[in-house]
Design an enzyme around this catalytic site. Structure first.
Site, PDB file in Angstrom:
ATOM      1  N   GLY A   1       0.847  -1.199   0.000  1.00 41.59           N
ATOM      2  CA  GLY A   1       0.000   0.000   0.000  1.00 41.59           C
ATOM      3  C   GLY A   1       0.870   1.232   0.000  1.00 41.59           C
TER       4      GLY A   1
ATOM      5  N   CYS B   1       5.334  -6.064   1.683  1.00 43.56           N
ATOM      6  CA  CYS B   1       5.677  -4.638   1.599  1.00 43.56           C
ATOM      7  C   CYS B   1       5.010  -3.851   2.737  1.00 43.56           C
ATOM      8  CB  CYS B   1       5.311  -4.103   0.215  1.00 43.56           C
ATOM      9  SG  CYS B   1       6.049  -2.496  -0.121  1.00 43.56           S
ATOM     10  N   TYR B   2       4.012  -3.024   2.432  1.00 42.68           N
ATOM     11  CA  TYR B   2       3.326  -2.295   3.512  1.00 42.68           C
ATOM     12  C   TYR B   2       2.790  -3.287   4.543  1.00 42.68           C
ATOM     13  CZ  TYR B   2      -0.126   0.704   5.843  1.00 42.68           C
ATOM     14  OH  TYR B   2      -0.852   1.398   6.776  1.00 42.68           O
TER      15      TYR B   2
ATOM     16  N   HIS C   1       7.949  -7.881  -3.525  1.00 45.43           N
ATOM     17  CA  HIS C   1       6.674  -8.355  -4.072  1.00 45.43           C
ATOM     18  C   HIS C   1       6.842  -9.709  -4.771  1.00 45.43           C
ATOM     19  CE1 HIS C   1       4.334  -4.673  -3.376  1.00 45.43           C
ATOM     20  NE2 HIS C   1       5.526  -4.092  -3.441  1.00 45.43           N
TER      21      HIS C   1
ATOM     22  N   GLU D   1       4.593 -11.456  -5.949  1.00 43.70           N
ATOM     23  CA  GLU D   1       3.535 -11.633  -6.949  1.00 43.70           C
ATOM     24  C   GLU D   1       3.904 -11.113  -8.331  1.00 43.70           C
ATOM     25  OE1 GLU D   1       3.579  -9.598  -4.442  1.00 43.70           O
ATOM     26  OE2 GLU D   1       2.584  -7.684  -4.803  1.00 43.70           O
TER      27      GLU D   1
ATOM     28  N   SER E   1     -23.595  -7.747 -25.025  1.00 43.73           N
ATOM     29  CA  SER E   1     -22.822  -6.669 -25.644  1.00 43.73           C
ATOM     30  C   SER E   1     -21.998  -7.160 -26.827  1.00 43.73           C
ATOM     31  CB  SER E   1     -21.864  -6.086 -24.607  1.00 43.73           C
ATOM     32  OG  SER E   1     -20.865  -7.051 -24.309  1.00 43.73           O
ATOM     33  N   GLY E   2     -21.970  -8.476 -27.027  1.00 43.34           N
ATOM     34  CA  GLY E   2     -21.073  -9.005 -28.049  1.00 43.34           C
ATOM     35  C   GLY E   2     -19.712  -9.321 -27.460  1.00 43.34           C
ATOM     36  N   GLY E   3     -19.530  -9.081 -26.171  1.00 44.53           N
ATOM     37  CA  GLY E   3     -18.253  -9.363 -25.511  1.00 44.53           C
ATOM     38  C   GLY E   3     -18.280 -10.697 -24.769  1.00 44.53           C
ATOM     39  N   VAL E   4     -17.115 -11.051 -24.214  1.00 37.93           N
ATOM     40  CA  VAL E   4     -16.957 -12.369 -23.605  1.00 37.93           C
ATOM     41  C   VAL E   4     -17.798 -12.526 -22.327  1.00 37.93           C
ATOM     42  CG1 VAL E   4     -15.287 -13.877 -22.434  1.00 37.93           C
ATOM     43  CG2 VAL E   4     -14.666 -12.751 -24.558  1.00 37.93           C
ATOM     44  N   ASP E   5     -17.763 -11.519 -21.445  1.00 35.54           N
ATOM     45  CA  ASP E   5     -18.374 -11.710 -20.123  1.00 35.54           C
ATOM     46  C   ASP E   5     -19.887 -11.912 -20.211  1.00 35.54           C
ATOM     47  OD1 ASP E   5     -15.810 -11.207 -19.358  1.00 35.54           O
ATOM     48  OD2 ASP E   5     -16.180  -9.152 -18.708  1.00 35.54           O
ATOM     49  N   SER E   6     -20.570 -11.038 -20.964  1.00 37.69           N
ATOM     50  CA  SER E   6     -22.030 -11.183 -21.016  1.00 37.69           C
ATOM     51  C   SER E   6     -22.407 -12.467 -21.754  1.00 37.69           C
ATOM     52  CB  SER E   6     -22.685  -9.960 -21.664  1.00 37.69           C
ATOM     53  OG  SER E   6     -22.213  -9.762 -22.973  1.00 37.69           O
ATOM     54  N   THR E   7     -21.604 -12.863 -22.746  1.00 35.44           N
ATOM     55  CA  THR E   7     -21.916 -14.092 -23.486  1.00 35.44           C
ATOM     56  C   THR E   7     -21.782 -15.315 -22.579  1.00 35.44           C
ATOM     57  OG1 THR E   7     -21.095 -13.082 -25.504  1.00 35.44           O
ATOM     58  CG2 THR E   7     -21.303 -15.473 -25.513  1.00 35.44           C
TER      59      THR E   7
ATOM     60  N   LYS F   1     -10.923 -12.481 -15.405  1.00 37.11           N
ATOM     61  CA  LYS F   1     -11.153 -12.602 -16.852  1.00 37.11           C
ATOM     62  C   LYS F   1     -10.595 -13.915 -17.420  1.00 37.11           C
ATOM     63  CE  LYS F   1     -12.419 -10.332 -20.599  1.00 37.11           C
ATOM     64  NZ  LYS F   1     -13.591  -9.468 -20.680  1.00 37.11           N
TER      65      LYS F   1
END
Ligand code: XMP
Length: 515
Positions: free
Chosen positions: A59, A86-87, A174, A176, A229-235, A371
């Site tokens: 942070g 870290c923080y 870090h 990660e 929407s034609g996008g991945v998530d809504s499909t 995603k």
């Protein structure tokens, strides 16, 4: 909708680091569930998920300042293993009686760290010295009683300590980020050896549980409406819910007129194959007239966003009788809208900005997935791989790639140029290795010559970028022959274009999109 089984994973307390989401994704790469909570969440809320370990993120603040984000000391009693990064490490030291002070210079970027053997399981079996990623100003100058240092940076600063028999540990760097050598190994040691997690976050199992939870929520008669929407998530969200809701799911596809070449028929054909009941609303005329003469990027985005919601709302009201509004919200959306750790959203007002007279409950089956996890669920729902691998495309579509005022003619020019660029990239076998490639139509005309005749034509910019998460990006070095071929084709085949340029700017300083 009932929450999935989240027990036995890693809880991450977010202190405002830009890497918090990355920590959560890394944990899930080991098939262990991870969940992000704001630092001031009720402890009872964390414990509900029965985590096997806790990670305190980095942070931007100073752990010693009086108004700094903090952690309840009862979380640091060793009953659940805790790793501070870290923080997070500085906070542990500060809370448990150590001394945190501003360092002389701070450490930023790649830094050499040396481990002392046999003290922490996190560094067991690693080389004695490695390069890690540091980003801090404050340092832990005095350790809490019982703590033992196991890592030091080249400046002599404490880079890691362990206490309570390994139940509480800190890392100044870090693990990660990719630039830290052996970062994944260190996280894996913490997750499995220290916390004893099991790798049981399997997406196939997740899908089964998600279907069960959706079925239970919607019962046998509820109707659902969804904006595609034609996008991945809504499909993916619609394909998932249609498995259990069947004909009770009505989808609305608002065509704003800013999709790419042939995209609308292709997407509609795929929806058909997925047996989704979809109503396409051609609202392109409305969008164009609402945007008439508008050149400001922010105004464009705002007008499109509001009109989109209005058109969708009209259609949803026309369908009538739906009890649920299905949305393809994913975990980063939840995190970014500051809703992590809170209760499940009860009202649609919190997200979509839909007006109050649509009394629907929200159905968000993907709200705990990243995603890449949504992309991996796709094939299990028969969504074709080529669709899932498409480059990201902004919600306002070509409207924010057609700079200046919009009209049909300029949008058609952009569509045709973009199609040539993308098909050449596909032909060269480069599409899947590029994060995003597209054309932009500039609000600039320039002089040229064609067949001894002066021309005054539009300018197209090509852009191809490499990125891991769209937070930063760099230009892709496309083969020169490809660039020349595309340039010739665009100037020769797309009427009205007189010049093609290549945008090689990174992000920062530019953003990926131009507007
Ligand atoms: P920028 O331009 O901010 O974009 O570097 C980062 C990533 O986000 C995409 N993008 C959007 N995606 N709706 C979306 O769903 C939007 O309004 C939007 N604007 C930008 C962009 O294509 C890039 O991948």
């Amino acid at each position: 909708m009932k929450d999935m089984d989240r027990r036995g994973g890693i809880a991450i307390l977010d202190f405002g680091s830009q890497y918090t989401q990355l920590i959560a994704r890394r944990v899930r790469e080991f098939e262990v569930f991870s969940e992000i909570f704001p630092w001031d969440v009720r402890i009872g809320r964390i414990k509900e998920s029965e985590p096997k370990g806790i990670i305190l993120s980095g942070g931007p603040r100073s752990a010693t300042s009086s108004d700094a984000p903090t952690v309840d000391a009862s979380l640091l009693d060793g009953s659940i293993p805790v790793l501070g990064i870290c923080y997070g490490m500085q906070l542990i030291a500060h809370k448990l009686g150590g001394r945190v002070e501003k360092g002389r210079l701070g450490e930023y970027g790649r830094t050499r760290v040396r481990f002392d053997r046999g003290i922490s399981r996190i560094s067991e079996g690693l080389p004695e010295e490695i390069d890690v990623w540091m980003s801090h100003w404050d340092e832990v100058r005095g350790l809490p009683d019982d703590a033992e240092r196991f890592a030091s940076s080249e400046s002599g600063a404490c880079a890691g300590f362990v206490m309570m028999g390994g139940r509480v540990q800190g890392l100044q760097f870090h693990p990660e980020v990719e630039s830290t050598e052996h970062g994944r190994e260190m996280l894996s040691r913490y997750i499995f050896d220290v916390c004893g997690c099991e790798p049981n976050w399997k997406l196939g199992d997740w899908l089964g549980r998600a279907l069960g939870a959706v079925s239970e929520a919607i019962g046998g008669t509820d109707r659902i409406v969804c904006g595609l929407s034609g996008g991945v998530d809504s499909t993916v969200a619609a394909a998932l819910v249609s498995r259990t809701a069947g004909e009770r799911l009505d989808c609305v596809f608002v065509d704003h007129g800013f999709m790419r070449q042939n995209e609308v028929p292709q997407v509609l054909e795929m929806y058909k194959q997925l047996r989704l009941k979809v109503r396409r609303v051609d609202a392109s005329e409305r969008f164009l007239s609402a945007l008439s003469g508008v050149t400001s990027p922010e105004r464009k985005r705002k007008i499109i966003g509001e009109l989109f919601v209005r058109v969708f709302e009209e259609e949803a009201l026309r369908l009538g009788g739906a009890r649920w509004l299905l949305q393809g919200t994913i975990y980063p959306d939840v995190i970014e809208s500051g809703l992590v750790g809170g209760d499940v959203i009860k009202s649609h007002h919190n997200v979509g900005g839909l007006p109050g007279d649509m009394e629907m409950k929200l159905l968000e089956p993907l709200r705990e997935l990243f995603k890449d996890e949504v992309r991996r669920i796709g094939p299990l729902l028969n969504i074709p791989g080529h669709f899932l691998k498409r480059h990201p495309f902004p919600g306002p579509g070509l409207a924010v790639r057609c700079l200046g005022a919009l009209d049909r003619e300029r949008l058609d020019i952009l569509r045709a140029a973009d199609d040539i660029f993308i098909s050449e990239i596909r032909g060269a076998g480069l599409y899947d290795s590029i994060w995003q490639a597209f054309c932009v139509l500039l609000p600039v005309k320039s002089v040229g010559v064609a067949g001894d005749v002066r021309t005054y034509g539009e300018t197209v910019a090509m852009r191809a970028v490499a990125s891991l998460d769209a937070m930063t990006a760099e230009s892709v070095r496309l083969p020169w022959e490809l660039i020349e071929r595309v340039t010739k084709r665009i100037c020769g085949e797309v009427r009205g274009v007189g010049r093609v340029v290549m945008d090689v700017t990174g992000k920062p300083p530019a953003t990926i999109e131009w507007e």
